[in-house]
Design a protein around this motif. Sequence first.
Motif, short mmCIF file in Angstrom:
data_model
loop_
_atom_site.label_atom_id
_atom_site.label_comp_id
_atom_site.label_asym_id
_atom_site.label_seq_id
_atom_site.Cartn_x
_atom_site.Cartn_y
_atom_site.Cartn_z
N GLN A 63 9.37 -1.93 -7.24
CA GLN A 63 7.83 -1.84 -6.15
C GLN A 63 6.93 -1.22 -6.89
OE1 GLN A 63 8.22 -2.22 -2.62
NE2 GLN A 63 6.04 -1.99 -2.69
N ILE A 64 5.64 -1.94 -6.51
CA ILE A 64 4.36 -1.48 -7.03
C ILE A 64 3.78 -0.89 -5.71
CG2 ILE A 64 2.19 -1.99 -8.17
CD1 ILE A 64 3.60 -4.33 -9.47
N THR A 65 3.55 0.30 -5.62
CA THR A 65 2.90 1.10 -4.52
C THR A 65 1.31 1.32 -4.91
OG1 THR A 65 4.69 2.14 -3.79
CG2 THR A 65 2.82 2.99 -2.98
N TRP A 122 11.33 -3.79 -18.78
CA TRP A 122 12.15 -4.97 -18.73
C TRP A 122 12.15 -5.88 -19.87
CZ3 TRP A 122 10.81 -7.19 -13.07
CH2 TRP A 122 11.33 -6.31 -12.13
N ASP A 123 13.16 -6.64 -20.15
CA ASP A 123 13.55 -7.70 -21.09
C ASP A 123 13.27 -8.79 -20.55
OD1 ASP A 123 14.14 -8.91 -23.40
OD2 ASP A 123 16.27 -8.77 -23.17
N LEU A 124 11.81 -9.32 -20.81
CA LEU A 124 11.47 -10.58 -20.35
C LEU A 124 12.18 -11.79 -21.06
CD1 LEU A 124 7.41 -10.13 -20.43
CD2 LEU A 124 8.98 -9.88 -18.54
N GLU A 125 12.72 -11.55 -22.06
CA GLU A 125 13.63 -12.67 -22.50
C GLU A 125 14.74 -13.02 -21.78
OE1 GLU A 125 12.98 -14.57 -25.50
OE2 GLU A 125 11.25 -13.23 -26.15
N ASN A 126 15.24 -12.05 -20.69
CA ASN A 126 16.32 -12.31 -19.97
C ASN A 126 15.78 -12.47 -18.61
OD1 ASN A 126 18.45 -11.93 -21.92
ND2 ASN A 126 18.31 -9.87 -21.70
N ILE A 127 14.74 -13.06 -18.44
CA ILE A 127 14.18 -13.53 -17.02
C ILE A 127 13.75 -15.07 -17.05
CG2 ILE A 127 12.43 -12.96 -15.37
CD1 ILE A 127 12.49 -10.16 -15.88
N ASP A 128 14.10 -15.63 -16.21
CA ASP A 128 13.69 -17.28 -16.14
C ASP A 128 12.53 -17.36 -15.10
OD1 ASP A 128 15.68 -18.18 -17.71
OD2 ASP A 128 17.06 -17.98 -16.04
N PHE A 129 12.77 -16.87 -13.84
CA PHE A 129 11.68 -16.91 -13.01
C PHE A 129 11.20 -15.48 -12.60
CE2 PHE A 129 13.88 -21.02 -12.10
CZ PHE A 129 12.61 -21.49 -11.88
N LEU A 130 10.02 -15.12 -12.46
CA LEU A 130 9.14 -13.90 -12.00
C LEU A 130 8.54 -13.95 -10.82
CD1 LEU A 130 9.03 -10.60 -12.30
CD2 LEU A 130 7.05 -11.26 -13.90
N PHE A 131 8.95 -13.67 -9.79
CA PHE A 131 8.29 -13.70 -8.35
C PHE A 131 7.43 -12.35 -8.21
CE2 PHE A 131 11.45 -16.59 -7.86
CZ PHE A 131 11.07 -17.69 -7.20
N ILE A 132 6.10 -12.70 -7.92
CA ILE A 132 5.10 -11.50 -7.56
C ILE A 132 4.81 -11.85 -6.25
CG2 ILE A 132 2.83 -10.20 -8.04
CD1 ILE A 132 3.10 -11.48 -10.91
N GLU A 133 5.25 -10.65 -5.39
CA GLU A 133 4.93 -10.48 -3.98
C GLU A 133 3.62 -9.66 -3.92
OE1 GLU A 133 6.31 -9.29 0.37
OE2 GLU A 133 7.81 -9.77 -1.06
N ASN A 134 2.23 -10.43 -3.54
CA ASN A 134 1.14 -9.46 -3.55
C ASN A 134 1.28 -8.90 -2.60
OD1 ASN A 134 -1.47 -9.01 -4.51
ND2 ASN A 134 -1.59 -10.94 -5.52
N VAL A 135 0.27 -7.78 -2.35
CA VAL A 135 -0.20 -6.94 -1.08
C VAL A 135 -0.61 -8.13 -0.13
CG1 VAL A 135 -1.32 -5.01 -0.08
CG2 VAL A 135 -0.91 -5.20 -2.47
N GLY A 136 -0.14 -7.86 1.19
CA GLY A 136 -0.49 -8.71 2.43
C GLY A 136 -2.15 -8.48 2.70
N LEU A 167 0.87 -1.05 0.06
CA LEU A 167 0.06 0.02 0.14
C LEU A 167 0.87 1.33 -0.05
CD1 LEU A 167 -2.65 -1.09 2.62
CD2 LEU A 167 -2.91 -1.02 -0.03
N ALA A 168 2.12 1.16 0.66
CA ALA A 168 2.85 2.28 0.81
C ALA A 168 4.28 1.80 1.04
CB ALA A 168 2.36 3.29 1.95
N THR A 169 5.22 2.67 0.67
CA THR A 169 6.61 2.64 1.16
C THR A 169 7.31 1.51 0.13
OG1 THR A 169 6.81 0.61 2.63
CG2 THR A 169 6.42 2.59 3.56
#
Length: 230
Positions: free
Chosen positions: A92-94, A113-127, A74-76
């Motif tokens: 960060q996504i605020t 971002w160049d997705l071709e150079n990413i193997d794993f993308l982790f999304i830490e959702n809002v708590g 939500l913030a920070t």
Amino acid sequence: MKEIMLNPRVVEIRQNVLKKNDILARELRKHFQEAGVYVVNLVSSPGAGKTTLLTEMLTRLGKRHNVAALVGDLATENDAKRLSQSGAKVRQITTGTVCHLEADMIKRSLEAWDLENIDFLFIENVGNLVCPASYDLGENLRVILFSVTEGEDKPMKYPTLVNSADMAVITKIDLAEAVGFQRDLFYEALNEVRPGIPFLEVSVRTGEGINEWISRLEADKEAFDKAVSS
């Protein structure tokens, strides 16, 4: 009379929002697949240990793979700063007042971002264990995290999110005895809500379960790559 008119309107707006999100999520999933990016969406209540666990995962996986993370709050930007210590690419996504991440937020955050150079993308959702259940982010794997400090009946309180998850991870397992965590009651509740859901117990402090989860993710990524290339 106003109340009679309002309820259908609220339902209609919500349906339109979710429909738009689903369309964008399908587009994201296609882009991820084309780029060979395996996406993991981590969801939990605040304080369950998402950021600590994710920092460990990024650090270890980063030794063999190109890893990146998007983190919602939500913030920070505190969590993004912590995750950056792993050496991974982090953004960060605020969200302000929004209690979940949406597909449009993910799309906008990935533009440079160049997705071709990413193997794993982790999304830490809002708590939050309510809102994220309704929003597909184009992920391959949705993981719900429960801490042993939260009590054994947590799965029963949030059945919608449990049913939308592909896997459950029980964090801070090293504290189970100290807080009186009763495994039997927890797994009984989890199985009642979602029979057969895969689960794993982990502890960043002791390392328990971490290698097992990494092995699972790498195996899933290998299967994903084969499916994409076939």
